[in-house]
Design an enzyme around this catalytic site. Structure first.
Site, PDB file in Angstrom:
ATOM      1  N   LYS A 190       0.713  -2.395  -4.206  1.00  0.00           N
ATOM      2  CA  LYS A 190       0.129  -2.170  -2.880  1.00  0.00           C
ATOM      3  C   LYS A 190       0.923  -2.960  -1.844  1.00  0.00           C
ATOM      4  O   LYS A 190       1.027  -4.180  -1.922  1.00  0.00           O
ATOM      5  CB  LYS A 190      -1.345  -2.587  -2.860  1.00  0.00           C
ATOM      6  CG  LYS A 190      -2.035  -2.268  -1.550  1.00  0.00           C
ATOM      7  CD  LYS A 190      -3.542  -2.407  -1.658  1.00  0.00           C
ATOM      8  CE  LYS A 190      -4.247  -2.061  -0.350  1.00  0.00           C
ATOM      9  NZ  LYS A 190      -3.971  -0.685   0.098  1.00  0.00           N
ATOM     10  N   THR A 218      -3.390   3.893   4.089  1.00  0.00           N
ATOM     11  CA  THR A 218      -3.729   2.887   5.081  1.00  0.00           C
ATOM     12  C   THR A 218      -2.449   2.345   5.724  1.00  0.00           C
ATOM     13  O   THR A 218      -1.344   2.658   5.315  1.00  0.00           O
ATOM     14  CB  THR A 218      -4.514   1.736   4.435  1.00  0.00           C
ATOM     15  OG1 THR A 218      -3.722   1.150   3.384  1.00  0.00           O
ATOM     16  CG2 THR A 218      -5.825   2.230   3.849  1.00  0.00           C
ATOM     17  N   HIS A 276      -5.564  -6.703  -5.290  1.00  0.00           N
ATOM     18  CA  HIS A 276      -5.074  -5.378  -5.674  1.00  0.00           C
ATOM     19  C   HIS A 276      -3.824  -5.504  -6.537  1.00  0.00           C
ATOM     20  O   HIS A 276      -3.250  -6.587  -6.663  1.00  0.00           O
ATOM     21  CB  HIS A 276      -4.754  -4.527  -4.434  1.00  0.00           C
ATOM     22  CG  HIS A 276      -5.961  -3.952  -3.771  1.00  0.00           C
ATOM     23  ND1 HIS A 276      -6.692  -4.642  -2.833  1.00  0.00           N
ATOM     24  CD2 HIS A 276      -6.579  -2.745  -3.911  1.00  0.00           C
ATOM     25  CE1 HIS A 276      -7.698  -3.898  -2.428  1.00  0.00           C
ATOM     26  NE2 HIS A 276      -7.655  -2.736  -3.065  1.00  0.00           N
ATOM     27  N   HIS A 277      -3.404  -4.376  -7.065  1.00  0.00           N
ATOM     28  CA  HIS A 277      -2.207  -4.297  -7.902  1.00  0.00           C
ATOM     29  C   HIS A 277      -0.961  -4.654  -7.098  1.00  0.00           C
ATOM     30  O   HIS A 277      -0.940  -4.595  -5.861  1.00  0.00           O
ATOM     31  CB  HIS A 277      -2.070  -2.889  -8.495  1.00  0.00           C
ATOM     32  CG  HIS A 277      -2.169  -1.806  -7.459  1.00  0.00           C
ATOM     33  ND1 HIS A 277      -1.101  -1.400  -6.686  1.00  0.00           N
ATOM     34  CD2 HIS A 277      -3.230  -1.051  -7.059  1.00  0.00           C
ATOM     35  CE1 HIS A 277      -1.477  -0.437  -5.867  1.00  0.00           C
ATOM     36  NE2 HIS A 277      -2.768  -0.203  -6.061  1.00  0.00           N
ATOM     37  N   ASN A 298     -11.346   3.656   1.818  1.00  0.00           N
ATOM     38  CA  ASN A 298     -11.727   3.669   0.409  1.00  0.00           C
ATOM     39  C   ASN A 298     -12.725   4.806   0.197  1.00  0.00           C
ATOM     40  O   ASN A 298     -13.719   4.887   0.914  1.00  0.00           O
ATOM     41  CB  ASN A 298     -12.349   2.323   0.022  1.00  0.00           C
ATOM     42  CG  ASN A 298     -12.464   2.129  -1.470  1.00  0.00           C
ATOM     43  OD1 ASN A 298     -12.966   2.993  -2.181  1.00  0.00           O
ATOM     44  ND2 ASN A 298     -12.002   0.992  -1.960  1.00  0.00           N
ATOM     45  N   PHE A 299     -12.467   5.670  -0.771  1.00  0.00           N
ATOM     46  CA  PHE A 299     -13.321   6.828  -1.013  1.00  0.00           C
ATOM     47  C   PHE A 299     -14.367   6.595  -2.102  1.00  0.00           C
ATOM     48  O   PHE A 299     -15.160   7.479  -2.389  1.00  0.00           O
ATOM     49  CB  PHE A 299     -12.463   8.042  -1.400  1.00  0.00           C
ATOM     50  CG  PHE A 299     -11.797   8.683  -0.225  1.00  0.00           C
ATOM     51  CD1 PHE A 299     -12.430   9.658   0.510  1.00  0.00           C
ATOM     52  CD2 PHE A 299     -10.526   8.298   0.165  1.00  0.00           C
ATOM     53  CE1 PHE A 299     -11.818  10.252   1.611  1.00  0.00           C
ATOM     54  CE2 PHE A 299      -9.904   8.875   1.256  1.00  0.00           C
ATOM     55  CZ  PHE A 299     -10.553   9.853   1.978  1.00  0.00           C
TER      56      PHE A 299
END
Length: 266
Positions: free
Chosen positions: A168, A104, A164-165, A131-132
């Site tokens: 990112k 992204t 998020h972590h 996002n998959f």
């Protein structure tokens, strides 16, 4: 940035929708671009589904883009960084290798070029998604439906939060942007989205970076009377990795600019 994802995919051709149980699994040759935690998990799942990994490219072996092994791939799966993704697409396209990517942060600057390259005239193929995860695809459908309902109830204000972590780099997450644009498209009282805003006409998107959190997205509709909340909480990266491999299986048989809604009829 509001409207960009909507603009980017407004040119997608209509495809036949499929569910995962109907995806025909044909052995593929897959190249991996990016070999961090996500790349290793994709490798594990791809091998378990009978595919062959013919090339693994990371930051230390960029010359392998010129290898015969990479050129032999049916599809390259790319998970890298906002600054590297577009260049990786160009290198793969130069070898006529289709790309599946979850990177992204590149679309604002390069989206128009990618759309042109993946048109009928350009002849290249990219399956991109913020996002998959199959769960996120379902969550997105619920989000759109709920926003359509809530358009009738202006006493509810809405906000979106993503966690998020700490590794990112971009914010808000691509998934949050996609979800936010879906909300704005349905709510007449919202004209766009922004971070750190108190403007009531904008959807506020907050981001948190903490530990090794794979991804949490929370959408809240709050009123004086009550609060309605929907949440997607990823337990691990496994769902993302499986979705990426399913996308590669789909991409092998399709062309152009593709995304999750081409694969699933939600």
């Amino acid at each position: 940035m509001y409207g960009f994802c909507t603009f980017f995919f407004s040119y997608l051709p209509k495809k036949q929708y499929l569910c995962t149980q109907f995806l025909i699994r044909i052995k593929m040759k897959i190249a991996l671009i990016g070999y961090g935690k996500m790349g290793k998990m994709i490798e594990e799942i791809a091998l378990s589904r009978g595919h062959e990994i013919v090339s693994i490219i990371d930051i230390n072996n960029q010359e392998d883009f010129e290898s015969e092994a990479f050129a032999s791939a049916d599809v390259a799966i790319e998970f890298t960084s906002p600054t590297a993704a577009y260049g990786n697409y160009l290198k793969a396209f130069a070898k006529n290798v289709k790309v599946v990517s979850g990177s992204t942060g590149w679309m604002k600057e390069h989206g128009e070029d990618v759309r042109r390259m993946c048109s009928a005239e350009g002849g290249k193929t990219l399956f991109w998604a913020s996002n998959f995860s199959i769960g996120v695809a379902i969550f997105s459908a619920v989000n759109r439906y709920l926003a359509k309902i809530m358009n009738q109830f202006p006493q509810y204000d809405v906000e979106l939060e993503e966690t998020h972590h700490v590794h990112k780099l971009d914010h808000p997450s691509g998934t949050a942007i996609t979800l936010g644009e879906e909300i704005v498209a349905e709510l007449n009282r919202k004209n766009g989205w922004a971070e750190d805003t108190t403007d009531p006409t904008l959807l506020r998107i907050d981001h948190i970076r903490r530990g090794e959190v794979p991804g949490i997205h929370i959408i809240r509709y709050d009123s004086d009377a009550d609060c309605i909340t929907i949440t997607h909480d990823a337990h691990s990266r496994k769902g993302f990795a499986l979705g990426a491999v399913l996308a590669a299986e789909y991409t092998k048989e399709h062309c152009g600019l593709l995304t999750i809604s081409d694969m699933f009829n939600f």
